[in-house]
Design a protein around this motif. Structure first.
Motif, short mmCIF file in Angstrom:
data_model
loop_
_atom_site.label_atom_id
_atom_site.label_comp_id
_atom_site.label_asym_id
_atom_site.label_seq_id
_atom_site.Cartn_x
_atom_site.Cartn_y
_atom_site.Cartn_z
N ILE A 36 30.10 -58.16 75.68
CA ILE A 36 30.87 -57.23 76.52
C ILE A 36 31.51 -56.19 75.62
O ILE A 36 32.14 -56.52 74.60
CB ILE A 36 31.96 -57.97 77.32
N LYS A 37 31.39 -54.94 76.00
CA LYS A 37 32.08 -53.85 75.31
C LYS A 37 33.42 -53.58 75.99
O LYS A 37 33.59 -53.85 77.18
CB LYS A 37 31.22 -52.59 75.31
N GLU A 38 34.35 -53.00 75.25
CA GLU A 38 35.69 -52.79 75.77
C GLU A 38 35.69 -51.88 76.99
O GLU A 38 36.39 -52.16 77.97
CB GLU A 38 36.61 -52.22 74.68
N HIS A 39 34.93 -50.81 76.96
CA HIS A 39 34.92 -49.90 78.11
C HIS A 39 34.32 -50.55 79.35
O HIS A 39 34.68 -50.22 80.48
CB HIS A 39 34.18 -48.59 77.76
N GLU A 40 33.40 -51.51 79.14
CA GLU A 40 32.82 -52.22 80.29
C GLU A 40 33.88 -53.11 80.96
O GLU A 40 33.97 -53.16 82.19
CB GLU A 40 31.63 -53.07 79.84
N GLY A 56 46.85 -54.50 77.43
CA GLY A 56 47.23 -55.67 76.65
C GLY A 56 46.12 -56.69 76.54
O GLY A 56 45.89 -57.27 75.48
N ILE A 57 45.40 -56.93 77.65
CA ILE A 57 44.28 -57.87 77.63
C ILE A 57 43.19 -57.39 76.68
O ILE A 57 42.62 -58.17 75.91
CB ILE A 57 43.72 -58.06 79.05
N CYS A 58 42.90 -56.10 76.70
CA CYS A 58 41.88 -55.55 75.79
C CYS A 58 42.30 -55.71 74.34
O CYS A 58 41.48 -56.03 73.48
CB CYS A 58 41.64 -54.08 76.11
N HIS A 59 43.59 -55.51 74.08
CA HIS A 59 44.08 -55.70 72.71
C HIS A 59 43.94 -57.16 72.30
O HIS A 59 43.55 -57.47 71.17
CB HIS A 59 45.54 -55.26 72.60
N CYS A 60 44.24 -58.05 73.22
CA CYS A 60 44.14 -59.49 72.94
C CYS A 60 42.71 -59.90 72.63
O CYS A 60 42.45 -60.71 71.73
CB CYS A 60 44.67 -60.26 74.14
N LEU A 61 41.73 -59.32 73.35
CA LEU A 61 40.33 -59.71 73.20
C LEU A 61 39.60 -58.96 72.09
O LEU A 61 38.75 -59.54 71.39
CB LEU A 61 39.58 -59.49 74.53
N PHE A 62 39.90 -57.69 71.91
CA PHE A 62 39.10 -56.86 71.02
C PHE A 62 39.76 -56.56 69.68
O PHE A 62 39.19 -55.82 68.87
CB PHE A 62 38.74 -55.54 71.72
N VAL A 63 40.94 -57.11 69.42
CA VAL A 63 41.55 -57.00 68.09
C VAL A 63 41.57 -58.39 67.47
O VAL A 63 42.25 -59.29 67.96
CB VAL A 63 42.97 -56.42 68.17
N ILE A 72 32.63 -58.50 72.37
CA ILE A 72 33.04 -59.91 72.33
C ILE A 72 31.97 -60.75 73.01
O ILE A 72 31.26 -60.28 73.90
CB ILE A 72 34.40 -60.14 73.02
N ASP A 73 31.86 -62.01 72.57
CA ASP A 73 30.89 -62.90 73.17
C ASP A 73 31.55 -63.75 74.26
O ASP A 73 32.76 -63.64 74.51
CB ASP A 73 30.23 -63.79 72.11
N PHE A 74 30.75 -64.61 74.88
CA PHE A 74 31.24 -65.43 76.00
C PHE A 74 32.35 -66.37 75.55
O PHE A 74 33.34 -66.56 76.27
CB PHE A 74 30.07 -66.22 76.59
#
Length: 439
Positions: A36-40, A56-63, A72-74
């Protein structure tokens, strides 16, 4: 998971196997493949939650390890879900720090925590609307809203236990302890993530937060309550009464009359009384027993007083005395009106039988953390609303006079509004005492 690698080392987040098919389906809907890409993710969830929480969720997952990753993977995707819906308070606290872009080794500004809590509340309401949750829709269709300023006030109330004078920052342990003793916020937090990761609501979460709104008449009249105020009060009453609220009385609809008020609210089980004074303050109390005429104090230790505007607070019982609720009428030597807490002439909340006036003392020994509810000690009433709470089947007779033979109401108790009016002018029923004996 994201930014929490240092608190306090690696942890294994487990996800219930029953959830995995749903999580896999949503993962593929978002990214269409193995990553999954962040923009998706942003595009898929942007219409579901507040932008602050989404960021905040994007920061948690992609940083990860202080570096932003492209995909990110599953496993990473579901790790966040497992942290929120699991029972590990430490994991939930780490998520809050990661979502607010705060390293777990540093303190979090208090106003950032309030803003995060506010974003969760707003997202909860948004998802309740999207999911057409019965509890939420029953209030929304009758004109009740979740106004921005009251959501902010609610967020401040939910975090007030952690706030001390001159508090500016909070450490990890303080937030973890606060989270563990904040079940209302935890339920909203879990509800939001369940909906996002399953792309549908969990019907059980709403039932512990918002009650179903029942018995509102078809006539249009100004609504006193905001949805956040309902949720706040409902979270303080006993669990068995949280499922539904039944409308009983509004002075804007039924008129300004104490006898009419009594005719609508007597013998209806536990109830919540809301008052708005002429200064715009909104406050009230939870009457834990049926409102009945009596020269004695009644009720249980579950009673409490609360303020809603200009700020939210609640006052639970101290155990110092049992002056929980009082209602009397047409007495020469006793106060005539409805009172909660304190003592005669020094009430926590008092509504006089001479409709339109009330009082709230500066102190009240019945309720802890008490503060004057109204703008002035002696206030004038602008509006009153009363709601019965819980399934009416739960309400059991509290006296022989309340229920007649076979569990039905006695004919002597019918037309309570008319009877109250007769009492007001000193003409009680001569037949009161001529009831058939119980078999």
């Amino acid at each position: 998971m994201g930014n929490n690698s240092g608190k306090p080392g690696e942890r294994s987040i487990r996800v219930n196997e029953a959830d995995l098919p749903d999580l896999q389906r949503v993962f593929e809907q978002i990214g269409g493949g193995k990553k999954i890409k962040e923009h998706e993710l942003t595009n898929f969830w942007s219409s579901h939650i507040s932008q602050y929480l989404l960021k905040g969720i994007c920061h948690c997952l992609f940083v990860q390890d202080n570096h932003r990753v492209q995909t990110i993977d599953f496993k990473t995707f579901i790790e966040l879900y497992g942290a929120i819906v699991g029972n590990d308070i430490d994991a939930k606290t780490s998520v809050i720090f990661a979502c607010t872009s705060t390293c777990t080794t540093s303190d979090m500004p208090y106003d950032i925590l309030v803003k995060f809590v506010e974003s969760v509340i707003n997202s909860f309401y948004k998802l309740q609307h999207i999911g057409s949750q019965d509890e939420y829709i029953s209030w929304e269709k009758n004109g009740h809203r979740a106004c921005t300023d009251i959501v902010s006030r609610f967020a401040e109330h939910l975090t007030h236990d952690i706030y001390k004078k001159d508090t500016k920052t909070l450490n990890y342990d303080e937030i973890e302890k606060w989270l563990a003793f904040n079940p209302a916020f935890l339920k909203m937090f879990e509800s939001v993530f369940y909906h996002l990761y399953h792309n549908r609501p969990n019907r059980n979460y709403g039932k512990e937060l918002l009650p179903v709104c029942k018995d509102l008449p078809a006539e249009k009249f100004p609504k006193l309550l905001d949805m956040s105020q309902v949720l706040f009060v409902n979270s303080g009453i006993p669990m068995e009464y949280r499922t539904e609220w039944r409308f009983l009385f509004s002075s804007m609809l039924h008129g300004e009359s104490f006898s009419t008020l009594l005719g609508k609210v007597l013998h209806k089980g536990p109830s919540v009384i809301f008052v708005q004074d002429e200064d715009g303050y909104i406050f009230g109390g939870f009457a834990s027993a049926s409102l009945t005429l009596s020269p004695n104090f009644v009720g249980t230790e579950n009673a409490f007083l609360f303020g809603l505007t200009p700020r939210m607070f609640s006052c639970t019982t101290t155990g110092y005395n049992d002056h929980y609720q009082y209602l009397n009428l047409h007495q020469q030597t006793m106060p005539n009106g409805l009172g909660m807490g304190g003592q005669f002439d020094y009430w926590g909340l008092w509504l006089d039988s001479e409709y339109g006036i009330g009082s709230s003392s500066e102190s009240c020994t019945t309720f802890k953390g008490y503060q004057q509810l109204s703008g002035k000690k002696n206030f004038k009433i602008r509006n009153i609303e009363v709601w019965a709470v819980g399934d009416p089947k739960l309400h059991q007779p509290e006296s022989d006079d309340e229920e007649g033979i076979g569990g039905g109401r006695s004919i002597l108790d019918k037309n309570a509004e008319d009877k109250a009016m007769l009492e007001m002018i000193g003409k009680g029923q001569h037949s009161d005492g001529l009831r058939e004996p119980q078999e």
